[in-house]
Scaffold this active site. Structure first.
Site, short mmCIF file in Angstrom:
data_model
loop_
_atom_site.label_atom_id
_atom_site.label_comp_id
_atom_site.label_asym_id
_atom_site.label_seq_id
_atom_site.Cartn_x
_atom_site.Cartn_y
_atom_site.Cartn_z
N HIS A 180 0.83 -1.20 0.00
CA HIS A 180 0.00 0.00 0.00
C HIS A 180 0.87 1.25 0.00
O HIS A 180 0.55 2.24 -0.68
CB HIS A 180 -0.92 0.00 1.22
N ASP B 117 -5.77 5.97 2.44
CA ASP B 117 -6.10 4.62 2.04
C ASP B 117 -7.55 4.33 2.41
O ASP B 117 -8.01 4.65 3.51
CB ASP B 117 -5.17 3.62 2.74
#
Length: 486
Positions: free
Chosen positions: A36, A139
């Site tokens: 990520h 995120d």
């Protein structure tokens, strides 16, 4: 390509509101695991090239890790780029992989969430040289950022590094529960087609649902968490997906009905492909590239299961024997986390004789683009899937976690660029899959992969859909900045 065009534009470009306008200041907040962080670093770099001020909340276990110098050097060229450490509350040596990801979710809620609030409350990110925050790009699995940022009058844009199809599948889970398709029963037919995911009725089977769905209780905390986070995204200013229109049009059409402010801008790593800007946090090993240089054209199977997969000892051995028995040369990445607790055969540690080479890491994008690489045995993580698609490399998928079950089905059933060996791990199956990819259906897979690679490259080139969407995103953030300053 977009990056090169943007670099040229920024030399003489001034914002529509006037050349003296202060550039936008964007806070980028990734989920604290390597994959990520990697993809959001790419997004942050695009914003830096576009003239934005960037504050990147870097997980402290990565900032204090041995590879951070490489990241720091990469972004040193951008004077308006700033790293701010933030803790996920776990010990630095916590694996953050496999079943222990649940501990990460819990720790973020207890530790990271209040830290994030304090960062905004202190106004520490603003100074004489740094403007107040224009927006936050977080995120999508951390939707708590929406409410906290709203208290400070800061818009939040969510970024989901999953495939669009997985995002849409998770969005439909409440409908699956209502229709009785979830939770699973002990005798569930895993090959039954799922009926209540619009656009996917003839594609996804029960076994292709995200790993979070493999529960016998609809109240399972992890399932409820990821579904809640997916639906909570409707409260964000907008949503960014790292995919392309031609790849996932059915899912994207449905997502747009619920998220009208949607930016489809992938594949993000491709914008940097001509510049060869490495984004791995692991040491780049050159020996494997030298080994590839000595192999015939498209003859090598590249094997990598990412940084969150954990194999059992027997699974590792079965993969190894399957690769060796296939008779095809292979380059296998075996990091420490992959073999945690495994009893590794001596032959594997020493490399696999004449047929293969084993390393603890490799520059994946470079390996996939190498002329000798003819196939990719992968866990089917979205970053890896996009990288393989972009380079036109056919895949064998053995999914482990999260969206990987969905992605592996798309690879085989929808895009026809590889083999899905989901839920099976024995040497005969591995050998058969390798032979099918590299021998039996080689030309078929190479053609399909080449066709999709062409679409991926077109999407991020001038005039492409992702190129246009990225341009819109950058302009919209500039308008946010102008609105904040007036």
């Amino acid at each position: 390509m977009y990056i090169i065009s943007r670099q040229k534009q920024e030399k003489n470009h001034s914002m529509e509101q006037g050349s003296t306008s202060v550039p936008p200041h964007v806070l980028v907040f990734p989920f604290p695991v390597q994959s990520h962080v990697n993809v959001m670093l790419n997004l942050a770099e695009i914003f830096s090239i576009s003239g934005f001020q960037i504050t990147f909340l870097i997980p402290d276990h990565i900032q204090t890790g041995p590879r951070f110098d490489q990241i720091s050097l990469r972004f040193a060229r951008y004077p308006a780029f700033y790293f701010q450490a933030i803790s996920d509350g776990l010990p630095l040596d916590h694996p953050r992989t496999g079943d222990r990801v649940k501990e990460l979710f819990d720790s973020i809620n207890v530790t990271t969430k209040p830290q994030f609030r304090n960062v905004l409350k202190s106004r520490a990110l603003s100074s004489n040289s740094r403007a107040p925050l224009t927006c936050i790009i977080a995120d999508g699995i951390m939707s708590f950022t929406i409410d906290i940022a709203q208290n400070f009058g800061i818009p939040t844009v969510l970024f989901r590094p999953f495939s669009a199809t997985c995002f849409w599948t998770l969005f439909c889970v409440p409908k699956l529960i209502q229709a009785g398709e979830l939770p699973l029963k002990e005798d569930s037919d895993m090959d039954r087609l799922v009926e209540n995911i619009p656009g996917m009725e003839r594609v996804l089977r029960v076994r292709d649902l995200p790993s979070f769905c493999r529960v016998e209780d609809a109240a399972d905390p992890q399932l409820q968490h990821v579904v809640s986070e997916t639906h909570r995204a409707t409260g964000a200013h907008s949503l960014i997906l790292n995919t392309l229109e031609d790849l996932e049009e059915p899912a994207l059409a449905r997502i747009r009905a619920n998220f009208p402010k949607l930016y489809v801008i992938g594949p993000l790593h491709g914008y940097f492909r001509p510049l060869w800007s490495p984004n791995s946090l692991n040491e780049q090993h050159r020996s494997c590239i030298e080994w590839l240089d000595d192999q015939p054209l498209k003859s090598v199977v590249f094997v990598s299961f990412g940084n969150m997969t954990v194999l059992k000892s027997q699974q590792l051995v079965e993969f190894w024997y399957g690769l060796v028995n296939s008779g095809k040369p292979f380059l296998w990445v075996v990091p420490a986390n992959l073999t945690a607790g495994c009893r590794i055969p001596t032959e594997l540690i020493e490399g696999s004789g004449k047929s293969g080479k084993v390393v603890d890491w490799a520059p994946q994008e470079e390996v996939l683009s190498h002329p000798a690489t003819g196939g990719f045995l992968t866990h089917g993580g979205w970053n890896s899937t996009l990288e393989s698609i972009y380079e036109g490399v056919p895949m064998i998928c053995w999914p482990f976690y999260a969206d990987q079950q969905v992605n592996s089905r798309l690879v085989e059933e929808v895009w026809r660029v590889g083999v899905d060996m989901k839920d099976i791990c024995d040497r005969k199956t591995v050998e058969k899959a390798v032979r099918e990819l590299m021998e039996v259906r080689r030309e078929e897979f190479l053609k399909s992969s080449k066709d999709i690679a062409r679409l991926a490259r077109k999407s991020i080139s001038e005039g492409g859909s992702s190129y246009a969407n990225l341009d819109c995103l950058i302009k919209d953030i500039k308008h946010m900045n102008y609105a904040n300053s007036t």
